[in-house]
Design an enzyme around this catalytic site. Sequence first.
Site, PDB file in Angstrom:
ATOM      1  N   GLU B  50      10.964  11.099  -3.362  1.00 15.34           N
ATOM      2  CA  GLU B  50       9.622  10.956  -3.913  1.00 15.34           C
ATOM      3  C   GLU B  50       8.838  12.259  -3.875  1.00 15.34           C
ATOM      4  OE1 GLU B  50      11.028   9.011  -1.718  1.00 15.34           O
ATOM      5  OE2 GLU B  50      10.998   6.949  -2.465  1.00 15.34           O
ATOM      6  N   PHE B 112       8.014  -4.793   7.284  1.00 14.56           N
ATOM      7  CA  PHE B 112       9.064  -3.876   6.841  1.00 14.56           C
ATOM      8  C   PHE B 112       8.544  -2.984   5.711  1.00 14.56           C
ATOM      9  CE2 PHE B 112      12.694  -2.984   3.956  1.00 14.56           C
ATOM     10  CZ  PHE B 112      13.372  -2.113   4.805  1.00 14.56           C
ATOM     11  N   GLN B 113       8.772  -1.705   5.850  1.00 15.08           N
ATOM     12  CA  GLN B 113       8.310  -0.699   4.895  1.00 15.08           C
ATOM     13  C   GLN B 113       6.802  -0.758   4.660  1.00 15.08           C
ATOM     14  OE1 GLN B 113      10.938  -0.665   1.386  1.00 15.08           O
ATOM     15  NE2 GLN B 113      12.237   0.803   2.456  1.00 15.08           N
ATOM     16  N   LYS B 162       2.381  -5.795  -3.242  1.00 13.30           N
ATOM     17  CA  LYS B 162       3.381  -6.363  -4.141  1.00 13.30           C
ATOM     18  C   LYS B 162       2.914  -7.683  -4.752  1.00 13.30           C
ATOM     19  CE  LYS B 162       8.282  -7.511  -4.373  1.00 13.30           C
ATOM     20  NZ  LYS B 162       9.538  -7.594  -3.603  1.00 13.30           N
ATOM     21  N   MET B 472      10.255  35.560   3.636  1.00 14.19           N
ATOM     22  CA  MET B 472       8.913  36.027   3.969  1.00 14.19           C
ATOM     23  C   MET B 472       8.693  36.002   5.478  1.00 14.19           C
ATOM     24  SD  MET B 472       6.290  37.443   2.833  1.00 14.19           S
ATOM     25  CE  MET B 472       5.825  37.194   1.115  1.00 14.19           C
TER      26      MET B 472
END
Lengths: 168, 560
Positions: B50, B112-113, B162, B472
């Site tokens: 993502e 969950f999640q 959801k 760097m």
Amino acid sequence: MGGRLMPLSTVAFLVENQPGVLFKVSNLFRRRGFNIESIAVGAVEDTRYARMTISVDADTKTMNNMVDQLDKMVEVIKIKRLDPLRTIMRELLLVKLSTNDPMAREDALRYINNQHGLVLDIDEENIMAEVTGEPGELDQFLEYVKSIGIVEMSRTGITALEKGRLQL
Amino acid sequence: MTEMTGSRAFVKALEKQGVEHIFGVSGGALIPICDELLDSDMRFILGRHEQGSTHMADGYARVLNKVGVAIATSGPGATNVVTGLATAQIDSSPVVAITGQVNRAVIGTDAFQECDIIGVSASVTKYNIQVRTPEEIPYAVKRAFHIANTGRKGAVLVDIPKDCTTLSGDMVFPDKVEFRGYNPNPVPNSQELDWAAKILSDAQRPVIMAGGGVIASGASKELVEMAELLMAPTATSLMGKGAIPGDHPLALGLCGMHGTMQANMIVPKSDVLLVVGARFSDRTTGKIADFTANTRIVHIDIDQSEIDKNVETVTRVVGDAKLALQGLIDRVKQQRLISTDWHKRIDEFRCVFDYETEKNGKYLRAPAVVRALREEMPRDAIVTTEVGQNQMWAALHYDAYEPRTFFTSGGLGTMGWGFPASIGAKAAKPDVPVVDIAGDGSFGMTENSMATAVEEELPVIVVVLNNNVLGMVAQWQRLFYDERYSAVKLKGNPDFVKLAEAYGAEGVRVESLDHFRTAVRRAKEADVPTVIDVPIHPDENVMPMVPPGMGLNDTLWEAD
């Protein structure tokens, strides 16, 4: 609370009355490193909004930036830095004093009366009082009653309205 | 009012915003939305992580000046979006991230999640909102797009439980949304314009510094007009690259820690510095006291909270850069009586650095590679960069000739941004060559986006300036830490040619500039992405450099 180099600056602002807005305001203060001395939040006549009053110990530059940052928040409707000369500021203190000693009880009642406070609860050991006033007056009051013995206390933080025609 | 599911309403709301591409990864909380997307003409570009998807949406947004849409599932999907949002937000890129959330009934139960992405993303977004009913979805989408793409643009997150997508409701699609607390005004105050014009008109040694705001507001034409009117040498911040064509006689190039010698010498010598759409980042100003010692600053910015934040200004114009410059040009034209030949001093400071040397031992030199790349690319080619040495070499040696052709993670400095952003850029402008100037460290961070580029037939070019080191950081350790190299050597780098081939892309390793040029020409014509691996010397420094804590006047020329 002593040892302050400059008077506190106070801002009042109207926010959307929604869950999470207080979090976002305090999160902004944390993130930008602004120190809140006191914060008071409450409903206003229009239930869609709430009014917040925040006092901070900050120099002018920091204060200006803080106002700009708050103003930028989508949830902040309007904001104003309050001019102390044109503003009435009040704070409410609840304080419980230890008054086993009859002399202490007498002193406590005198200080409470002098500050036009109310005795809310009293028993053999304690007095609980409600005192309102300008923040400085409350500081002063607490200074007086410290020797009596403060069991516990709670201050609401400064709330404020501008005088006369002025408004947010 | 129409009865439909939340997911249908969501897709319809996106279509009403004119969304054509969505960058994201699916997941449990997104299944109803992804199902609905099958019946839409919007193109879903499936990422592999993502963070990469969000960078793609960001790159897309920067190229088109249109909201880029990133989508991710709840929990880890949502937390992976955070770096992408922070990157977009600080560079004022309009990105809307949509995250799935667990069902409303279990929010707050550590389901969950589940992740409190509203809390997590609050500091890195311009605005975020959690939908509480299906009916709120069209409003939330409309609000998100409006806020992301107006005023000072930025990142917005919409969190959708959801069950709000599966349930139906009576949906209203508002034509516009109103906010009592959000009403950015792009029109500058005429008194502020008068004051600023007066100071500019009297300037003996005027200099302009252009930031990303010039590009965001499409004010390049006005910027150049103002520069020519004042005959003011014009530097840019990193975000402002392309605001003035790099080959314009008044262009100084980049100002700051790795600015060009002429920019870093001229900017502090100005008596009036007009700063347009820039926010005085520490990397641009160097030591603030030196930066402001001799000059009076006139600051144009759309964001009131940037005024006097880092640097005190003499006067300011709050508003859109294009409108502000137009207002100033009109006034200065009438008022300015002075003509100076101060700009001629630019040449005093233009250093004859040995850019052209091709080799350092057996290795190609990065400046020569970047300059050759510039020559091989058309003027309107799009370049993204990663972060670190590659970024600074690109900024110094790749002239941008047009606005919206040079893109980089300027504020957050996100390694791994450039490659996925280039994929988003290619999706936005498929007919223009798109190159990511990368380092081996940065490319390693999001290299799995290659699967997306191959799958979606987005043939970007990646030039890996490969020194097998986090360059760097190594440069700082070399210059300021007694060459004690800690946690920088990337001995386990993959073979980038084979890596490209493993994904079905082209890979080529080059050892001469001629070979590099040939590889670039082939890559431009290729149907698949190409990785050009360019081994460079691990000890090569980016120069010039202002040592940390020093002023622009202290710019070092050589690293000794």
